[in-house]
Design a protein around this motif. Structure first.
Motif, PDB file in Angstrom:
ATOM      1  N   ILE A 186       0.879  -1.165   0.000  1.00 32.36           N
ATOM      2  CA  ILE A 186       0.000   0.000   0.000  1.00 32.36           C
ATOM      3  C   ILE A 186       0.917   1.215   0.000  1.00 32.36           C
ATOM      4  CG2 ILE A 186      -1.854   1.212   1.197  1.00 32.36           C
ATOM      5  CD1 ILE A 186      -2.552  -1.674   0.078  1.00 32.36           C
ATOM      6  N   GLY A 187       0.877   1.946  -1.082  1.00 30.05           N
ATOM      7  CA  GLY A 187       1.760   3.102  -1.249  1.00 30.05           C
ATOM      8  C   GLY A 187       1.006   4.301  -1.780  1.00 30.05           C
ATOM      9  N   GLN A 188       1.774   5.258  -2.267  1.00 26.06           N
ATOM     10  CA  GLN A 188       1.184   6.541  -2.686  1.00 26.06           C
ATOM     11  C   GLN A 188       0.059   6.394  -3.710  1.00 26.06           C
ATOM     12  OE1 GLN A 188       3.878   9.782  -3.076  1.00 26.06           O
ATOM     13  NE2 GLN A 188       2.873  10.548  -4.912  1.00 26.06           N
ATOM     14  N   LYS A 189       0.249   5.450  -4.665  1.00 30.10           N
ATOM     15  CA  LYS A 189      -0.722   5.375  -5.764  1.00 30.10           C
ATOM     16  C   LYS A 189      -1.994   4.605  -5.440  1.00 30.10           C
ATOM     17  CE  LYS A 189       2.271   6.062  -9.757  1.00 30.10           C
ATOM     18  NZ  LYS A 189       2.761   5.458 -11.006  1.00 30.10           N
ATOM     19  N   ASN A 190      -1.938   3.729  -4.412  1.00 34.76           N
ATOM     20  CA  ASN A 190      -3.157   2.954  -4.114  1.00 34.76           C
ATOM     21  C   ASN A 190      -3.638   3.142  -2.671  1.00 34.76           C
ATOM     22  OD1 ASN A 190      -1.210   1.485  -2.806  1.00 34.76           O
ATOM     23  ND2 ASN A 190      -1.669  -0.469  -3.794  1.00 34.76           N
TER      24      ASN A 190
END
Ligand SMILES: [Zn+2]
Length: 312
Positions: free
Chosen positions: A182-186
């Motif tokens: 789980i990172g910036q884009k999702n």
């Protein structure tokens, strides 16, 4: 991000499906033998049984060398609860509630599939080679490389995921249940999906409560004693147990959004220089005290705006 062969993937899905059936049938034993007990008694017993089954599943996996897939386990759990809803609960709920619940389940499955294949913000290393940073080494080398990169990527908030062996922009955590970082884009998708799970499970509990009141379940006057009735009760306790950890988990993420910090940064702040504040207020002392500071915190309103603008 690990590539599995098709046969391997199918094998893991079958094991996960069997594990879901085993878990749910084991949970149905609680209302089967304690039908006269209240939900408050059945809940902790179900939680205990769930832990025993998960523990046994882990041991069998180690002994037999068979692997399950956590996202497939989540998917089949949703499917199982939905089947119980269609076969048992549905007859006791209104048409509107029926449409709403089926819609929620459909959205949940679409969301689950979306997050499985979503890009969390994978960072590419070496634009000429256009390849992903993946460290094949482990231990000290890996740690050193990680520290070097945390310096070079300062400001971009690129962090290392040990599970994926990859560098992710704005990494929050690796989520085994969704099989992805789980990172910036999702991150937004993750929070929406978490809210979706809570709403759907809440709706299921509301629907099963209607069913329970119609058939005298939970108050000791249960008129339905079939396996289906027991499954209606056990899937309800299962949903409540999910809510017990998901609601605090969502609250934690709301806190993270309000103060613009990621879970990984919170846990490992001593690894990242930008979160370290050296207290030099007492010059006479020989040892300097390093305190936590968050340079990304720009006030709740701005932090929430930044979260809503997170896409790439
Ligand atoms: Zn990961």
């Amino acid at each position: 991000m690990k590539q599995l062969t098709l046969s391997n993937l199918i094998g893991r899905c079958i094991v996960s499906c069997m594990l879901v059936l085993l878990t749910q049938l084991a949970l149905s034993l609680v209302p089967r033998f304690l039908s006269a007990s209240s939900l408050l008694i059945q809940l902790p017993l179900s939680a205990l049984l769930l832990l025993v089954v998960i523990g046994l599943g882990g041991r069998i996996r180690r002994v037999l060398g068979v692997h399950a897939s956590a996202p497939a386990f989540v998917f089949f759990s949703i499917l199982f609860v939905w089947c119980v809803y269609v076969l048992v609960i549905r007859k006791a709920v209104s048409h509107v509630m029926d449409v709403v619940f089926n819609g929620e389940v459909a959205i949940l499955i679409i969301g689950l599939c979306s997050i499985l294949k979503s890009d969390p913000g994978l960072e590419m290393y070496g634009s000429s080679e256009d390849r992903c940073i993946e460290d094949s080494t482990s231990g000290v080398n890996s740690q050193n490389q990680e520290l070097e990169l945390s310096d070079s990527f300062l400001g971009k908030r690129v962090r290392h995921c040990r599970s994926c062996k990859a560098y992710i922009r704005g990494l929050d955590h690796h989520c085994p249940a969704f099989g992805n970082c789980i990172g910036q884009k999702n991150y937004i998708l993750f929070v929406i999906l978490l809210v979706g799970f809570i709403i759907t499970e809440g709706s299921y509990v509301a629907c099963s409560t209607q069913f329970a009141s119609k058939f005298g379940i939970f108050n000791g006057t249960m008129s339905e004693t079939s396996l289906f009735a027991n499954l209606a009760v056990s899937t309800t306790t299962f949903s409540i147990l999910q809510l017990v950890w998901q609601v605090p988990f969502l609250t934690w993420h709301a806190y993270c959004i309000c103060f613009n910090i990621r879970t990984d940064e919170w846990i490992n702040w001593k690894k990242y220089p930008e979160f370290q504040f050296v207290d030099q207020s007492q010059p006479g002392q020989s040892c300097r005290e390093v305190r936590f500071t968050n340079p990304y915190d720009r006030g709740i309103l701005q932090n929430v705006k930044e979260f809503l603008a997170l896409t790439g």
